[in-house]
Scaffold this active site. Structure first.
Site, PDB file in Angstrom:
ATOM      1  N   TYR A  31     -14.092  -3.768  10.713  1.00 17.98           N
ATOM      2  CA  TYR A  31     -12.780  -3.109  10.739  1.00 17.98           C
ATOM      3  C   TYR A  31     -12.055  -3.424  12.045  1.00 17.98           C
ATOM      4  O   TYR A  31     -10.865  -3.787  12.039  1.00 17.98           O
ATOM      5  CB  TYR A  31     -12.942  -1.604  10.584  1.00 17.98           C
ATOM      6  N   ASN A  37       1.579   3.513  -2.492  1.00 19.54           N
ATOM      7  CA  ASN A  37       1.428   4.567  -3.496  1.00 19.54           C
ATOM      8  C   ASN A  37       0.835   5.852  -2.934  1.00 19.54           C
ATOM      9  O   ASN A  37       0.805   6.880  -3.599  1.00 19.54           O
ATOM     10  CB  ASN A  37       0.547   4.084  -4.657  1.00 19.54           C
ATOM     11  N   THR A  38       0.382   5.814  -1.676  1.00 20.55           N
ATOM     12  CA  THR A  38      -0.225   6.998  -1.080  1.00 20.55           C
ATOM     13  C   THR A  38      -0.112   6.932   0.436  1.00 20.55           C
ATOM     14  O   THR A  38       0.234   5.888   1.007  1.00 20.55           O
ATOM     15  CB  THR A  38      -1.711   7.117  -1.493  1.00 20.55           C
ATOM     16  N   GLY A  39      -0.405   8.046   1.104  1.00 20.26           N
ATOM     17  CA  GLY A  39      -0.496   8.066   2.556  1.00 20.26           C
ATOM     18  C   GLY A  39       0.739   7.630   3.308  1.00 20.26           C
ATOM     19  O   GLY A  39       1.870   7.913   2.922  1.00 20.26           O
ATOM     20  N   ILE A  40       0.507   6.926   4.413  1.00 20.70           N
ATOM     21  CA  ILE A  40       1.596   6.474   5.277  1.00 20.70           C
ATOM     22  C   ILE A  40       2.572   5.591   4.516  1.00 20.70           C
ATOM     23  O   ILE A  40       3.791   5.714   4.674  1.00 20.70           O
ATOM     24  CB  ILE A  40       1.035   5.702   6.487  1.00 20.70           C
ATOM     25  N   GLY A  41       2.047   4.706   3.679  1.00 22.21           N
ATOM     26  CA  GLY A  41       2.916   3.791   2.947  1.00 22.21           C
ATOM     27  C   GLY A  41       3.897   4.508   2.052  1.00 22.21           C
ATOM     28  O   GLY A  41       5.085   4.162   2.003  1.00 22.21           O
ATOM     29  N   SER A  61      -4.285  -0.725  14.677  1.00 29.53           N
ATOM     30  CA  SER A  61      -5.007   0.500  15.008  1.00 29.53           C
ATOM     31  C   SER A  61      -5.479   0.430  16.454  1.00 29.53           C
ATOM     32  O   SER A  61      -5.685  -0.659  17.013  1.00 29.53           O
ATOM     33  CB  SER A  61      -6.224   0.679  14.086  1.00 29.53           C
ATOM     34  N   GLY A  86       0.813  -1.209   0.000  1.00 25.79           N
ATOM     35  CA  GLY A  86       0.000   0.000   0.000  1.00 25.79           C
ATOM     36  C   GLY A  86       0.846   1.258   0.000  1.00 25.79           C
ATOM     37  O   GLY A  86       0.580   2.209   0.740  1.00 25.79           O
TER      38      GLY A  86
END
Length: 358
Positions: free
Chosen positions: A201, A48-52, A175, A46
């Site tokens: 979740y 390609n965006t955000g934290i990753g 989380s 993951g």
């Protein structure tokens, strides 16, 4: 007529410094370790965006060879190009990985095993949050399938490579939501009861912690460590299904408060970076971190019997042997969940990923 106030620019500077200090206090600040990872290979899901993406960027800046696994290859390649440009590290590669597909996970793992000499760090970062009811390609609940089962399978398939590269590390992003999670062993994939996206979740995030603890237990003496981390509240695309800012009230009244508590993806990545590179983390395993501070997870996350049962249930769903070792001879198409609903229509238009290397 213009007005002035005592202090002027000096007060503005002081206010900015105070705001920065407050934000660092609330969000945990930056990784204190200055360690570099030249010669080490890191796999980030993951990315390609955000934290990753910011995790991949920081680890590339520290000299690592970065393999980015993403569902959208076009976005992944664009992110890899951006990271190569900003860090001047040419060893950043994009690969296709769809965690909602057992076949895709197996193909990604096989490319890594064939193309990479080593895997020093595996960061299981990708995830979905409170999305509408849906099934993966293999008929697993989308959140349980992507957040837990996909990473469970990927980790198992890369264990031999991680052991060969020891000392090595596995980092699972969980989380704080795990504290209200419950593992329903009778209905892991929401086939019998009414679907509740929040509970789905939370179950997946509890599964992340239980998996981490059982993995650490099974890897004792191998030189491979496994730890779970809650990165804090981060402004990313992960929460796009929550509807948090879709009302006028939340946008106008709550946003100012959230802005003081929610960290940027760059700051959100610091916990993963810390667990990946910090000298203090050498040999530390089976722990749960709230940002960069070790904390005791929820009581249900400490249940060793539940962790064992989850491992065995996950292995069964994915076609792995009881001990959790990959059954390489079993075709991915044979993997199905019992009594699952109709398989979600398979994705189209995804071109094959290049090998994870030059």
């Amino acid at each position: 007529m213009s007005s002035t106030r005592p202090g002027g620019d000096a007060d503005d500077v002081m206010a900015l410094k105070c705001d920065s200090s407050h934000r660092n206090y609330v969000t945990g600040g930056r990784c204190p370790s200055k360690a570099t990872i030249n010669g080490k290979t890191v796999v980030v899901t993951g990315a390609n965006t955000g934290i990753g993406k910011e995790t991949a960027r920081e680890l590339a800046r520290r000299g690592g060879r970065i393999i980015m696994g993403c569902r959208d290859l076009e976005k992944c390649e664009a992110a890899a190009k951006d990271i190569r440009g900003s860090t001047l590290n040419p060893n950043v590669y994009a690969c296709h990985l769809d965690l909602a597909s057992v076949k895709s996970v197996r193909e990604f793992a096989e490319r890594i095993k064939q193309a990479e000499q080593r895997v020093d760090v595996l960061i299981n970062n990708a995830g979905v949050m409170r999305c509408p009811a849906g099934k993966t390609e293999d008929s697993f609940d989308m959140q349980f399938g992507v957040n837990h089962l996909g990473h469970f399978l990927l980790t198992n398939l890369l264990l031999d490579k991680l052991k060969e590269s020891a000392p090595s590390r596995v980092i699972n992003l969980s989380s704080l939501a795990h504290i209200v999670g419950k593992i329903d062993f009778e209905d892991l994939n929401w086939e019998k009861k009414k679907f509740d996206t929040k509970q789905a979740y939370c179950q997946s995030k509890l599964a992340n912690v239980l998996f981490t603890r059982e993995l650490a237990k099974r890897l004792q003496g191998t030189g491979v460590t496994a730890n779970a981390v809650h990165p804090g509240v981060v402004a990313t695309e992960l929460g796009r299904h929550t509807g948090l800012h879709q009302s006028q009230f939340s946008s106008s009244v709550l946003s100012p408060f959230f802005s003081m508590l929610v960290k940027s993806p760059e700051l959100g990545a610091q916990s993963s970076v810390y667990l990946a590179v910090s000298e203090e983390m050498e040999g530390v395993t089976g722990r749960y971190y709230d940002v960069m501070t070790e904390k005791e997870p929820a009581p249900q996350a400490l249940d060793e019997e539940a962790a064992r049962r989850l491992w065995e249930a996950s292995s069964g769903l994915l076609g792995l042997e009881e001990r959790g070792q990959p059954v390489t001879s079993k075709p991915p198409t044979e993997v199905q969940s019992k009594g699952a609903q109709t398989v979600q229509e398979q994705r189209h238009g995804q071109r094959p990923a290049p090998a994870a290397g030059p």
